[in-house]
Design a protein around this motif. Structure first.
Motif, PDB file in Angstrom:
ATOM      1  N   TYR A  78      12.035   8.072  15.539  1.00 46.28           N
ATOM      2  CA  TYR A  78      11.356   6.839  15.137  1.00 46.28           C
ATOM      3  C   TYR A  78      10.078   7.131  14.362  1.00 46.28           C
ATOM      4  N   SER A  79       9.329   8.151  14.765  1.00 46.77           N
ATOM      5  CA  SER A  79       8.064   8.429  14.096  1.00 46.77           C
ATOM      6  C   SER A  79       8.291   9.027  12.698  1.00 46.77           C
ATOM      7  N   ILE A  80       9.289   9.888  12.545  1.00 47.93           N
ATOM      8  CA  ILE A  80       9.595  10.428  11.211  1.00 47.93           C
ATOM      9  C   ILE A  80      10.064   9.307  10.291  1.00 47.93           C
ATOM     10  N   THR A  81      10.928   8.446  10.807  1.00 51.04           N
ATOM     11  CA  THR A  81      11.393   7.306  10.016  1.00 51.04           C
ATOM     12  C   THR A  81      10.220   6.372   9.706  1.00 51.04           C
ATOM     13  N   GLY A  82       9.308   6.211  10.674  1.00 54.32           N
ATOM     14  CA  GLY A  82       8.140   5.355  10.463  1.00 54.32           C
ATOM     15  C   GLY A  82       7.239   5.854   9.358  1.00 54.32           C
ATOM     16  N   VAL A  83       7.027   7.161   9.271  1.00 55.42           N
ATOM     17  CA  VAL A  83       6.210   7.718   8.188  1.00 55.42           C
ATOM     18  C   VAL A  83       6.877   7.461   6.839  1.00 55.42           C
ATOM     19  N   LEU A  84       8.168   7.694   6.764  1.00 52.88           N
ATOM     20  CA  LEU A  84       8.872   7.486   5.498  1.00 52.88           C
ATOM     21  C   LEU A  84       8.857   6.022   5.071  1.00 52.88           C
ATOM     22  N   VAL A  85       9.058   5.127   6.023  1.00 54.43           N
ATOM     23  CA  VAL A  85       9.049   3.701   5.701  1.00 54.43           C
ATOM     24  C   VAL A  85       7.641   3.258   5.306  1.00 54.43           C
ATOM     25  N   ALA A  86       6.628   3.749   6.027  1.00 56.94           N
ATOM     26  CA  ALA A  86       5.241   3.388   5.691  1.00 56.94           C
ATOM     27  C   ALA A  86       4.884   3.869   4.290  1.00 56.94           C
ATOM     28  N   LEU A  87       5.318   5.057   3.936  1.00 59.34           N
ATOM     29  CA  LEU A  87       5.062   5.544   2.579  1.00 59.34           C
ATOM     30  C   LEU A  87       5.840   4.743   1.546  1.00 59.34           C
ATOM     31  N   GLY A  88       7.005   4.245   1.932  1.00 58.22           N
ATOM     32  CA  GLY A  88       7.788   3.419   1.016  1.00 58.22           C
ATOM     33  C   GLY A  88       7.143   2.075   0.736  1.00 58.22           C
ATOM     34  N   THR A  89       6.321   1.579   1.662  1.00 61.35           N
ATOM     35  CA  THR A  89       5.661   0.293   1.420  1.00 61.35           C
ATOM     36  C   THR A  89       4.639   0.391   0.302  1.00 61.35           C
ATOM     37  N   TRP A  90       4.219   1.597  -0.027  1.00 58.73           N
ATOM     38  CA  TRP A  90       3.266   1.757  -1.127  1.00 58.73           C
ATOM     39  C   TRP A  90       3.866   1.254  -2.437  1.00 58.73           C
ATOM     40  N   LEU A  91       5.164   1.475  -2.615  1.00 56.40           N
ATOM     41  CA  LEU A  91       5.839   1.043  -3.845  1.00 56.40           C
ATOM     42  C   LEU A  91       6.321  -0.395  -3.790  1.00 56.40           C
ATOM     43  N   THR A  92       6.666  -0.878  -2.609  1.00 61.22           N
ATOM     44  CA  THR A  92       7.353  -2.165  -2.528  1.00 61.22           C
ATOM     45  C   THR A  92       6.485  -3.314  -2.044  1.00 61.22           C
ATOM     46  N   SER A  93       5.378  -3.055  -1.403  1.00 59.81           N
ATOM     47  CA  SER A  93       4.636  -4.126  -0.729  1.00 59.81           C
ATOM     48  C   SER A  93       3.146  -4.064  -1.024  1.00 59.81           C
ATOM     49  N   ASN A  94       2.739  -4.388  -2.221  1.00 60.97           N
ATOM     50  CA  ASN A  94       1.316  -4.481  -2.565  1.00 60.97           C
ATOM     51  C   ASN A  94       0.541  -3.232  -2.176  1.00 60.97           C
ATOM     52  N   LEU A  95       1.002  -2.105  -2.642  1.00 54.70           N
ATOM     53  CA  LEU A  95       0.357  -0.810  -2.351  1.00 54.70           C
ATOM     54  C   LEU A  95       0.206  -0.581  -0.850  1.00 54.70           C
ATOM     55  N   GLY A  96       1.238  -0.905  -0.099  1.00 50.78           N
ATOM     56  CA  GLY A  96       1.219  -0.693   1.347  1.00 50.78           C
ATOM     57  C   GLY A  96       0.216  -1.578   2.050  1.00 50.78           C
ATOM     58  N   GLY A  97       0.131  -2.834   1.643  1.00 53.39           N
ATOM     59  CA  GLY A  97      -0.839  -3.731   2.258  1.00 53.39           C
ATOM     60  C   GLY A  97      -2.251  -3.339   1.887  1.00 53.39           C
ATOM     61  N   PHE A  98      -2.442  -2.996   0.616  1.00 52.33           N
ATOM     62  CA  PHE A  98      -3.734  -2.535   0.103  1.00 52.33           C
ATOM     63  C   PHE A  98      -4.226  -1.320   0.882  1.00 52.33           C
ATOM     64  N   PHE A  99      -3.328  -0.419   1.151  1.00 55.78           N
ATOM     65  CA  PHE A  99      -3.537   0.869   1.810  1.00 55.78           C
ATOM     66  C   PHE A  99      -3.851   0.768   3.298  1.00 55.78           C
ATOM     67  N   VAL A 100      -4.239  -0.387   3.810  1.00 58.54           N
ATOM     68  CA  VAL A 100      -4.587  -0.512   5.230  1.00 58.54           C
ATOM     69  C   VAL A 100      -3.340  -0.373   6.093  1.00 58.54           C
ATOM     70  N   GLY A 101      -2.308  -1.146   5.806  1.00 59.42           N
ATOM     71  CA  GLY A 101      -1.072  -1.063   6.575  1.00 59.42           C
ATOM     72  C   GLY A 101      -0.390   0.282   6.417  1.00 59.42           C
ATOM     73  N   LEU A 102      -0.471   0.835   5.220  1.00 60.65           N
ATOM     74  CA  LEU A 102       0.094   2.161   4.960  1.00 60.65           C
ATOM     75  C   LEU A 102      -0.581   3.199   5.845  1.00 60.65           C
ATOM     76  N   LEU A 103      -1.904   3.193   5.888  1.00 64.22           N
ATOM     77  CA  LEU A 103      -2.628   4.172   6.703  1.00 64.22           C
ATOM     78  C   LEU A 103      -2.408   3.947   8.194  1.00 64.22           C
ATOM     79  N   LEU A 104      -2.385   2.692   8.625  1.00 63.07           N
ATOM     80  CA  LEU A 104      -2.097   2.418  10.038  1.00 63.07           C
ATOM     81  C   LEU A 104      -0.710   2.937  10.416  1.00 63.07           C
ATOM     82  N   GLY A 105       0.264   2.725   9.553  1.00 63.27           N
ATOM     83  CA  GLY A 105       1.620   3.182   9.828  1.00 63.27           C
ATOM     84  C   GLY A 105       1.733   4.694   9.875  1.00 63.27           C
TER      85      GLY A 105
END
Length: 144
Positions: A78-105
């Motif tokens: 789950y954690s490996i998949t979580g890192v990959l999905v969080a990094l994927g939000t950078w491209l698909t979701s407003n730069l990963g929630g303006f980097f906040v959600g990306l970094l939290l993930g």
């Protein structure tokens, strides 16, 4: 109040048996990315694919965070998949929630990955000093 029936101590025992902070941060990161997808159009940056992936990846982040909390035996996957999905939000979701959600993930996934279930709980500095003083006293032959 009986410590076995105290809700706070029951929650502490439950929390100690799983990578609580990792799962919580991953879930919060997914929620933050989802909320930025609902931001007003003046704030939203249209970067990458806007569509199903923009909502699917943060929802998957939240699901993985909850799975880490409620099924800690599979935390590595789950954690490996979580890192990959969080990094994927950078491209698909407003730069990963303006980097906040990306970094939290990413931080939450790393915490979950590094969590060890067999580790003893950390003791406070005062408890460690008292135990060391007791051991030194016992070695010197003084009664405890």
């Amino acid at each position: 109040m009986d410590p076995r029936t105290d809700p706070r101590s029951a929650f502490r025992r439950w929390r100690a048996d799983r990578p609580f902070w990792g799962g919580l941060l991953l879930t919060l990161g997914g929620a933050e990315v989802l909320l930025t997808m609902k931001a007003s159009m003046k704030v939203v940056l249209h970067v990458g694919m806007q569509g199903l992936a923009g909502y699917l990846l943060p929802a998957l982040m939240m699901l993985l965070g909850l799975l880490i909390l409620f099924n800690p035996a599979q935390r590595l996957f789950y954690s490996i998949t979580g890192v990959l999905v969080a990094l994927g939000t950078w491209l698909t979701s407003n730069l990963g929630g303006f980097f906040v959600g990306l970094l939290l993930g990413v931080v939450g996934s790393c915490l979950a990955f590094g969590w060890l279930p067999d580790q003893e709980p950390r003791k406070r500095r005062r408890q460690r000093r008292e135990e060391a003083a007791t051991r030194v006293g016992q070695e010197a032959g003084e009664p405890a």
